[in-house]
Design a protein around this motif. Sequence first.
Motif, mmCIF file in Angstrom:
data_model
loop_
_atom_site.group_PDB
_atom_site.id
_atom_site.type_symbol
_atom_site.label_atom_id
_atom_site.label_comp_id
_atom_site.label_asym_id
_atom_site.label_seq_id
_atom_site.Cartn_x
_atom_site.Cartn_y
_atom_site.Cartn_z
ATOM 1 N N PRO A 1 0.818 -1.209 0.000
ATOM 2 C CA PRO A 1 0.000 0.000 0.000
ATOM 3 C C PRO A 1 0.849 1.254 0.000
ATOM 4 O O PRO A 1 1.931 1.290 0.589
ATOM 5 N N LEU B 1 -0.933 -5.738 6.899
ATOM 6 C CA LEU B 1 -1.057 -4.409 6.320
ATOM 7 C C LEU B 1 -0.132 -4.206 5.128
ATOM 8 O O LEU B 1 -0.447 -3.455 4.206
ATOM 9 N N PRO C 1 -1.794 -7.211 2.080
ATOM 10 C CA PRO C 1 -3.174 -7.654 2.329
ATOM 11 C C PRO C 1 -3.692 -8.641 1.283
ATOM 12 O O PRO C 1 -4.495 -9.511 1.591
ATOM 13 N N THR D 1 -6.417 -11.771 1.579
ATOM 14 C CA THR D 1 -7.760 -11.560 1.055
ATOM 15 C C THR D 1 -8.044 -12.436 -0.156
ATOM 16 O O THR D 1 -9.206 -12.733 -0.437
ATOM 17 N N ILE E 1 -8.759 -9.163 7.420
ATOM 18 C CA ILE E 1 -7.698 -8.641 8.277
ATOM 19 C C ILE E 1 -8.255 -8.471 9.697
ATOM 20 O O ILE E 1 -9.348 -7.950 9.878
ATOM 21 N N SER F 1 -5.183 5.350 6.367
ATOM 22 C CA SER F 1 -5.173 3.883 6.279
ATOM 23 C C SER F 1 -4.436 3.439 5.011
ATOM 24 O O SER F 1 -4.452 4.154 3.996
ATOM 25 N N PRO F 2 -3.776 2.265 5.066
ATOM 26 C CA PRO F 2 -3.665 1.345 6.186
ATOM 27 C C PRO F 2 -2.756 1.871 7.284
ATOM 28 O O PRO F 2 -1.719 2.450 6.998
ATOM 29 N N THR G 1 -11.626 0.153 7.384
ATOM 30 C CA THR G 1 -10.839 -0.755 6.567
ATOM 31 C C THR G 1 -9.353 -0.495 6.753
ATOM 32 O O THR G 1 -8.899 0.648 6.721
ATOM 33 N N HIS G 2 -8.625 -1.596 6.975
ATOM 34 C CA HIS G 2 -7.172 -1.547 7.087
ATOM 35 C C HIS G 2 -6.705 -0.663 8.238
ATOM 36 O O HIS G 2 -5.652 -0.030 8.172
#
Length: 671
Positions: free
Chosen positions: A16, A233, A236, A240, A246, A306-307, A352-353
């Motif tokens: 990310p 993180l 992911p 997924t 997570i 985020s993350p 989320t995250h």
Amino acid sequence: MNDNQNNNEKQGRRIPNIPKKPQKGSKFNIFWVYAAIIIAIIAAQFLFTTDGGKEVTYQKFEQQMLLKGDVQKVVAYKSDDLVRVEVYIKKDSLKKPTYDPYKGNSTFNVNNASGPVVFFNAGTMDGLDKQLADSQKDLPANQPRILAEKTSRSNPLASWFLSIILPVLLLIGFWIFMMRRMGGGAGGGGQIFSIGKSKATLFDKESQVNITFNDVAGLEEAKTEVMEIVDFLKNPKKYTDLGGKIPKGALLVGSPGTGKTLLAKAVAGEAQVPFFSLSGSDFVEMFVGVGASRVRDLFKQAKDKSPCIIFIDEIDAIGRARGKNGVMGGNDERENTLNQLLVEMDGFGTNTHVIILAATNRADVLDKALLRAGRFDRQIYVDLPDVIERKQIFEVHIAPLKKSEELDTEFLAKQTPGFSGADIANVCNEAALIAARKNKSSVDKQDFLDAVDRIVGGLEKKNKIITPSEKRAIAIHEAGHATVSWLLEHAAPLVKVTIVPRGQSLGAAWYLPEERLIVRPHQMLDEMCATMGGRAAEKVMFDTISTGALSDLEKVNKQARAMVTIYGLNDKLGNITYYDSSGQNEYNFSKPYSEDTALTIDKEISALIEGQYQRAIQLLEENKDKLIQLADILIEKEVLFKDDLEVIFGKRLFENQGESGNPGHIKPVEA
């Protein structure tokens, strides 16, 4: 970390994007306002002060201007301690070559005679009048005399500036200063307008901490868990793709000093994602609704970045079970904060995250809703380190020290059972201080042993005044502990015994018991008997007892009560326990048993203690000569070790204890 990142890129895993930290512009400083006001005042002095022309002497004024009949008027006013006299020249006379040098010296246009051309200073007003009269007494009678016009000179522009503009500027500066103070800006302080904002400290790529997992010795299982969270993180898609979700959060639970916060710092150092760190008490404030507002603001910032990971240290400050303080008065503000935290962690909104890490040593008082799956999906227990982990922790903390080459960390690990990571760090630091106090060039084994004694037992008090009779009583007491523990199979092996006062103890017997995962009744009874050996020795030798066995009685009473009421090890009461692991007993005012059972418990506890006391007396009666011999040597040397006891008692029959490499906590026994 860079190698891992390159490997992830090669394998096509998505990493990310980490939001870059915004560049901070130059901060406003209230002193700029003060500087502007000062500059304005100085400018006013220059801009609004009237220029009175060029200064001349009175004689030049008299000869060139007054007697020639060119003067239109003179104006006199007080200026500091002198009288300033401004001379105005007739318009026709200004055309004379005599006045060419004076043109342009006034802020006013001298060509239209609107301002003074020259000025001179006089001492007093009366002296000026006399000077002018004396100078003009010989003039023709038809020539008009010039008299000084007296006035009080003040600049209207400067007065207007000082009376109106300057106060306004000061009020504006004070208002800006207070607004920034209340807004928690450069001035810091009150934070009235930002009181609902989160106090979390953000660690990201540009403000990374220097602690990594390499700095965390031991805790291998806990490190594996938190490293997996970091991997969630960073990669992911790996999870997924298989349909996994997570985790929402992880709770670090353990005794104080076991490294929970250090583990979180290592996560902040290893994670390539923003890391918010704050304490549970940061949500608490005297104003109503502040805690819930700060929780909302914290998760709003986390969603924007985020993350990311949120770490809440000492979460029990806001996470205590709700509805338990109804009788004593509830803390609604704390409960509102907890409710908001529960909603943010797993409510209708999604985070989320955003993973929450929390740490506490009071997991038993936390609200059940906080611990359920979906909020804190996993609880990571950070236990006290075993002998192998203690060795690793010693190696980390000894690395910065100048240590002797023969120092054995495995020996130190065996000598410090039951120590937490913080305790071991304290031992290393104390050993370095002791070595420096002795002017040594390196820290050796004896310094570490002295440090353990200093931390566990307290500071030595060799100068404490003790009478000979008291010294002998203390020696008999400590010799009783040493004798009984030496003769019992399951008593902890003795390390040393001393009658040197240390801390609040008049003497101490140091043991190295086993680390047991389970304890059987006969093992507990042997330990109780050894603890009662001090008082039993006083009874055998002096036929009387003293107050020196307070800590012994306290320890034995706790052990006996635990056997009867907690572990169900009493035959008369049977297989029953009155211990509540949920911690809810502390809120009840009634005991979980009847009065008859309470009487039985008291009798059984007393019978256990008295039985071991009589057992210790019997052992000491059988070995009274050895007891006296040990006490005499102890009075002479003050400190005896295991080898000295072997000379008196012979080789101990139960040497298999303590040789397993898992010794227990070293515990001082007060005399």
